[in-house]
Structure formats: C-alpha cells, structure tokens
Design a protein around this motif. Sequence first.
Motif, PDB file in Angstrom:
ATOM      1  N   GLU A   1       0.910  -1.074   0.101  1.00 35.98           N
ATOM      2  CA  GLU A   1      -0.029  -0.043  -0.068  1.00 35.98           C
ATOM      3  C   GLU A   1       1.028   1.171   0.123  1.00 35.98           C
ATOM      4  O   GLU A   1       0.502   2.225  -0.612  1.00 35.98           O
ATOM      5  CB  GLU A   1      -1.066   0.032   1.187  1.00 35.98           C
ATOM      6  N   GLN A   2       1.969   1.257   0.728  1.00 38.59           N
ATOM      7  CA  GLN A   2       2.983   2.434   0.617  1.00 38.59           C
ATOM      8  C   GLN A   2       3.288   2.751  -0.630  1.00 38.59           C
ATOM      9  O   GLN A   2       3.782   3.639  -1.225  1.00 38.59           O
ATOM     10  CB  GLN A   2       4.117   2.372   1.650  1.00 38.59           C
ATOM     11  N   ARG A   3       3.611   1.279  -1.520  1.00 40.64           N
ATOM     12  CA  ARG A   3       4.668   1.402  -2.872  1.00 40.64           C
ATOM     13  C   ARG A   3       3.529   1.716  -3.982  1.00 40.64           C
ATOM     14  O   ARG A   3       3.693   2.430  -4.844  1.00 40.64           O
ATOM     15  CB  ARG A   3       4.803   0.048  -3.227  1.00 40.64           C
ATOM     16  N   SER A   4       1.998   1.894  -3.530  1.00 36.39           N
ATOM     17  CA  SER A   4       1.158   2.019  -4.639  1.00 36.39           C
ATOM     18  C   SER A   4       1.303   3.585  -4.941  1.00 36.39           C
ATOM     19  O   SER A   4       1.228   4.051  -6.280  1.00 36.39           O
ATOM     20  CB  SER A   4      -0.238   2.147  -4.005  1.00 36.39           C
ATOM     21  N   TRP A   5       1.414   4.602  -3.866  1.00 33.26           N
ATOM     22  CA  TRP A   5       1.463   6.179  -4.572  1.00 33.26           C
ATOM     23  C   TRP A   5       2.828   6.543  -5.167  1.00 33.26           C
ATOM     24  O   TRP A   5       3.231   7.609  -5.700  1.00 33.26           O
ATOM     25  CB  TRP A   5       1.147   7.187  -3.487  1.00 33.26           C
ATOM     26  N   HIS A   6       3.972   5.537  -5.109  1.00 34.45           N
ATOM     27  CA  HIS A   6       5.112   5.627  -5.743  1.00 34.45           C
ATOM     28  C   HIS A   6       5.040   4.895  -7.022  1.00 34.45           C
ATOM     29  O   HIS A   6       5.532   5.514  -8.296  1.00 34.45           O
ATOM     30  CB  HIS A   6       6.149   4.905  -4.991  1.00 34.45           C
ATOM     31  N   ASP A   7       4.414   3.795  -7.336  1.00 34.07           N
ATOM     32  CA  ASP A   7       4.643   3.020  -8.426  1.00 34.07           C
ATOM     33  C   ASP A   7       3.146   2.926  -9.326  1.00 34.07           C
ATOM     34  O   ASP A   7       3.321   2.914 -10.663  1.00 34.07           O
ATOM     35  CB  ASP A   7       4.814   1.483  -8.216  1.00 34.07           C
ATOM     36  N   THR A   8       2.070   3.155  -8.548  1.00 32.95           N
ATOM     37  CA  THR A   8       0.820   2.886  -9.547  1.00 32.95           C
ATOM     38  C   THR A   8       0.006   3.783  -9.165  1.00 32.95           C
ATOM     39  O   THR A   8      -0.068   5.114  -9.354  1.00 32.95           O
ATOM     40  CB  THR A   8       0.379   1.321  -9.396  1.00 32.95           C
ATOM     41  N   VAL A   9      -1.113   3.473  -8.237  1.00 32.39           N
ATOM     42  CA  VAL A   9      -1.980   4.753  -7.640  1.00 32.39           C
ATOM     43  C   VAL A   9      -2.556   3.962  -6.511  1.00 32.39           C
ATOM     44  O   VAL A   9      -3.036   2.870  -6.325  1.00 32.39           O
ATOM     45  CB  VAL A   9      -3.095   5.004  -8.904  1.00 32.39           C
ATOM     46  N   GLY A  10      -2.753   4.956  -5.361  1.00 30.08           N
ATOM     47  CA  GLY A  10      -3.355   4.729  -4.378  1.00 30.08           C
ATOM     48  C   GLY A  10      -4.655   5.392  -4.044  1.00 30.08           C
ATOM     49  O   GLY A  10      -4.803   6.465  -4.460  1.00 30.08           O
ATOM     50  N   LEU A  11      -5.537   4.759  -3.485  1.00 28.51           N
ATOM     51  CA  LEU A  11      -6.841   5.315  -3.062  1.00 28.51           C
ATOM     52  C   LEU A  11      -6.930   5.207  -1.355  1.00 28.51           C
ATOM     53  O   LEU A  11      -6.807   4.514  -0.651  1.00 28.51           O
ATOM     54  CB  LEU A  11      -7.904   4.465  -3.383  1.00 28.51           C
ATOM     55  N   LEU A  12      -6.748   6.555  -0.969  1.00 28.53           N
ATOM     56  CA  LEU A  12      -6.909   7.015   0.536  1.00 28.53           C
ATOM     57  C   LEU A  12      -8.242   7.556   0.845  1.00 28.53           C
ATOM     58  O   LEU A  12      -8.712   8.387   0.256  1.00 28.53           O
ATOM     59  CB  LEU A  12      -5.658   8.306   0.690  1.00 28.53           C
ATOM     60  N   ASP A  13      -8.801   6.745   1.874  1.00 25.12           N
ATOM     61  CA  ASP A  13     -10.051   7.392   2.509  1.00 25.12           C
ATOM     62  C   ASP A  13      -9.658   8.276   3.697  1.00 25.12           C
ATOM     63  O   ASP A  13      -9.354   7.790   4.561  1.00 25.12           O
ATOM     64  CB  ASP A  13     -10.620   6.134   2.819  1.00 25.12           C
ATOM     65  N   GLN A  14     -10.132   9.492   3.362  1.00 24.72           N
ATOM     66  CA  GLN A  14     -10.074  10.410   4.410  1.00 24.72           C
ATOM     67  C   GLN A  14     -11.393  10.800   4.930  1.00 24.72           C
ATOM     68  O   GLN A  14     -11.734  12.199   5.547  1.00 24.72           O
ATOM     69  CB  GLN A  14      -9.377  11.662   3.808  1.00 24.72           C
ATOM     70  N   SER A  15     -12.533   9.949   4.624  1.00 28.07           N
ATOM     71  CA  SER A  15     -13.822  10.220   5.164  1.00 28.07           C
ATOM     72  C   SER A  15     -14.165  10.487   6.625  1.00 28.07           C
ATOM     73  O   SER A  15     -15.304  11.001   6.749  1.00 28.07           O
ATOM     74  CB  SER A  15     -14.806   9.225   4.701  1.00 28.07           C
ATOM     75  N   LEU A  16     -13.165   9.832   7.369  1.00 28.22           N
ATOM     76  CA  LEU A  16     -13.758   9.563   8.854  1.00 28.22           C
ATOM     77  C   LEU A  16     -12.813  10.350   9.993  1.00 28.22           C
ATOM     78  O   LEU A  16     -13.193  10.754  10.968  1.00 28.22           O
ATOM     79  CB  LEU A  16     -13.657   7.855   9.232  1.00 28.22           C
ATOM     80  N   HIS A  17     -11.534  10.668   9.573  1.00 28.22           N
ATOM     81  CA  HIS A  17     -10.489  10.902  10.608  1.00 28.22           C
ATOM     82  C   HIS A  17     -10.455  12.543  10.828  1.00 28.22           C
ATOM     83  O   HIS A  17      -9.925  12.727  11.838  1.00 28.22           O
ATOM     84  CB  HIS A  17      -9.213  10.414  10.383  1.00 28.22           C
ATOM     85  N   MET A  18     -10.937  13.366   9.989  1.00 35.37           N
ATOM     86  CA  MET A  18     -10.747  14.697  10.110  1.00 35.37           C
ATOM     87  C   MET A  18     -12.095  15.469  10.329  1.00 35.37           C
ATOM     88  O   MET A  18     -13.275  14.990  10.018  1.00 35.37           O
ATOM     89  CB  MET A  18     -10.050  15.293   8.803  1.00 35.37           C
ATOM     90  N   THR A  19     -12.060  16.384  11.255  1.00 38.76           N
ATOM     91  CA  THR A  19     -13.219  17.371  11.619  1.00 38.76           C
ATOM     92  C   THR A  19     -13.344  18.625  10.420  1.00 38.76           C
ATOM     93  O   THR A  19     -12.551  18.826   9.727  1.00 38.76           O
ATOM     94  CB  THR A  19     -12.867  18.179  12.712  1.00 38.76           C
ATOM     95  N   ASP A  20     -14.642  18.436   9.938  1.00 40.29           N
ATOM     96  CA  ASP A  20     -15.068  19.448   8.988  1.00 40.29           C
ATOM     97  C   ASP A  20     -15.804  20.575   9.829  1.00 40.29           C
ATOM     98  O   ASP A  20     -16.665  20.460  10.485  1.00 40.29           O
ATOM     99  CB  ASP A  20     -15.874  19.019   8.132  1.00 40.29           C
ATOM    100  N   LEU A  21     -15.318  21.720   9.512  1.00 36.76           N
ATOM    101  CA  LEU A  21     -15.821  23.176  10.069  1.00 36.76           C
ATOM    102  C   LEU A  21     -16.342  24.010   8.878  1.00 36.76           C
ATOM    103  O   LEU A  21     -15.489  24.529   8.194  1.00 36.76           O
ATOM    104  CB  LEU A  21     -15.388  23.700  11.035  1.00 36.76           C
TER     105      LEU A  21
END
Length: 452
Positions: free
Chosen positions: A42-62
Amino acid sequence: MSFKSLQDKIDQLGNPAKWLREVQVGAYQYPVKSEYTNWRDEQRSWHDTVGLLDQSLHMTDLYVEGPDTIRLLSEVGVNSFKNYGRNKGKQLICCNQDGYLIGDMVLFGLEDDKVNIVGRPAVANWIEFITSTGNYDVRTERDERSVSNPQQRKTYRFELQGPNAWRLLEKLNGGPIDRPKFFHMTEINLAGHRARALAHSFAGAPGLEFWGPWEEGDEVRAKIVEAGAEFGLKLVGGRAYGTCAVEAGWIPSPLQAIYSGEGMRAYREWLPGNGFEANASLGGSFVSDRIDDYYLTPWDLDYGRLIKFDHDFIGRSALMQMADRPHRRKVTLEWNADDAIAIYASQLHDGENGKFMEMPSAHYAAHPYDSVMQGGRHIGLSTYPCYLSVQRKWISLATIAEAEMGEEVSIIWGEPDGGSSKPGVERHVQREVRATVMGWPYSSAAQDYRSR
C-alpha cells in the motif's frame, strides 16, 4: 474524575506538562481498515501505480458561511487572504497571542463567502471559540470526526495519488480533465455523480482529493475500484496512510499552545474537560516541567515563509518581534539502520529492551516528541518516526537548530525512567539512535512536485 473544562482539569490536576504525559489516549486514530492487502504494498502504490486514500472519517469539518467569513479567517490566520475565495484551497495557520502555534488546517473555498475547514480538531475548536465570542456575521456548522461523532458524516472524502492517478481520474471522468493549479479546485464526474476536487499532493505524487454527499460514497468507491484495476490501484489502509504526512514533510499536530498564559484562559474555560485538547497525550524522550517548552513557532515548521504582516491577526505583534531572531528549521532525519536493528534485537535477547518500534508508524502518543542531540547538547525535537518500505528506511521529521544538512545527530528513543503509564508503553530503557540530517520532503516525487 470529571472536569467541567480544560481549565478546570488544569486547576484540579496541576501542571499540564506532567499529566499530559500520563493521558491514556494513544496516537491519533485513523478509523479505516488497517490494511487492505499489506501496508508495504500500500505504501508502494503512490510511488509506482496509484493508491486510493479514504479521508472520510478521521478529520473534522467546520463549515463557515456569511459576509464576515474572509474577515474572520484573516484575523485568525497568520497568512494572507487577499484574493481568496471560491475554488481555492489554502492552508490556514493559527497562533496564540504570543505567536506560538495552535495548529493548521486546510481551507476549501466553496463560495466567496463559504469555506470548509478540514483537519484535526484544534484549529476548528479555536475558530468556533473566536466566532462565539467575537462580532462576526457568520454561521458555522460542524461535522465532527467519526471517533467523536455517532452521526453519519456529511461527505465522503477520497484521494487518488500516484503516477497512474491522472489516467484513472480521466477514465472515471469520461474524458480529459483540465488540471487545476496547485491548491485550486475543479469538478469531476464519478460514477454518474458530480464531485468537487482539490489539486494537491499529500503523498507527493500527482492526483486529486475529491468529495461529495456521503450517500454517494459507496457507489463512487466501487466505481473507482472497478476502473482502477487496469492501473494497479491499491486501497490504502490506516497503517500506510499514517506514513504519508512524514514522507511528504508535514508535521500534522504540534502541541497546541493553549495550556498556559492568562490570554488563553477564556479559551481553556470554553473547551470541554474531556475533549481533544484535554486528552492530547505527550510521549517520547523529551521531558520538561514547562509546558511552554513543547510549543512551536511557525518558523519551527517552515511556516515562517507564509507569514504576511499585511493584515492584523492574533499573534501579529509577537511574531514581528520574533521575525529577526534565530529559528529552528524543519528537516528529515534518516535513522541509522544498525541502531534501529539493535532496538529490534533487544526484543529477542536477554536483558533490557528498547522501546518497541511499531511498523510502519512508531507513534504511541498524540504528540510524540523525542530529543535530538549533537555533541552532548539538545538541539531540537524529532517527531512522527515511521518506516518507509520503498526506501527501506526509518525516518522522522524534526525541528532543529545548528546542525547542517548531511551532519550526524542522535535521537534519544524511548521515555525516561522505564516509560510512562500510557497503554502503548511497555517497560523499556532509552536507546540512542544516530541519524543523518536531510531535507524535506523525503520522497523524491514530493521533492520534484514541490520544486515545480
């Protein structure tokens, strides 16, 4: 024991520099599946191909909306808001009255008078306090991170990063996408839905961050996974995600400078006694009885270049006085492989063991601070150590004085006196780890992206 406010907790427990080290909350949580395949690939994905990162849950939206939105941002942010508005992103950097960091979050310009402020809760809390006690014609709506929110989130938030990200995005869009400038926004098609997107490079590779109504998230994700197969798409779990920021050179959570000083008392009385700030655990080898010693300035994190004195803002006078003084600077520390191996070896032999280094992120507190030494002198702080499987290196980010690029320093790894009572801390002895001072970002892709 219950506390009415953060100030009440300080009044009852005393010096926060002491009790924050014993707070039982560990590292900041990424409440997604820890691994979809394995964190190395998974670390290698954003170096070599493509990675999907899910940022839906861990950040606060104001969400902030109204005629005084830009005035509010300008009066709390050290950076300028001239010409800021719709379809522009921006990093919002906030300080206290003495010029020390409360934190930073990312701004999304939804309209000229409406923004979404996204990130860890510290800055969102500060802005809500300012709006509730000041004279601003704005409305706020908070969508709290999922660990503190039993309700459904308002939006999904995904990011595609990697050398194949743009081809995948254009396939999903059904045609070419005009590439927006860095930190500018556009709109794209995804699974028959329209999504807004921000151009940036969190992991140091090409791609977009995009979001839409929560109800569309599952369908959008399924379409991305289906379309991404030919591009080598990997879903990125929480373990790998936690290393992105370090590789890209971003220190995500300096201890917010709010625990001392009469100027911040009203804010401490406003904050809850069981909230984010009241449970901001400190960890690592750096220990001081002065909470102010944990505070950082914008220059410590390379934000000094973003300060604009062309407007009045909280902390302006203090920062002007600091501007011409010597400052620490942000660097990457590349850990000595033999010293890291010796810590692992101590787990397998009789005798005293070093603090276990969890892979790929060895964070066991919300605010990890380890001492950086050179020639027997303390020269700064190391934070967020992580292992990068692509480069086969342990690294950390640091803010230091004096040492030059390529020089050797040492990191004191582990807590004194056998360790604190935090659940993630086993009994151990401190170890010294040699490290080489290097620039940031550590990722070569991020270096190229930043230079352009």
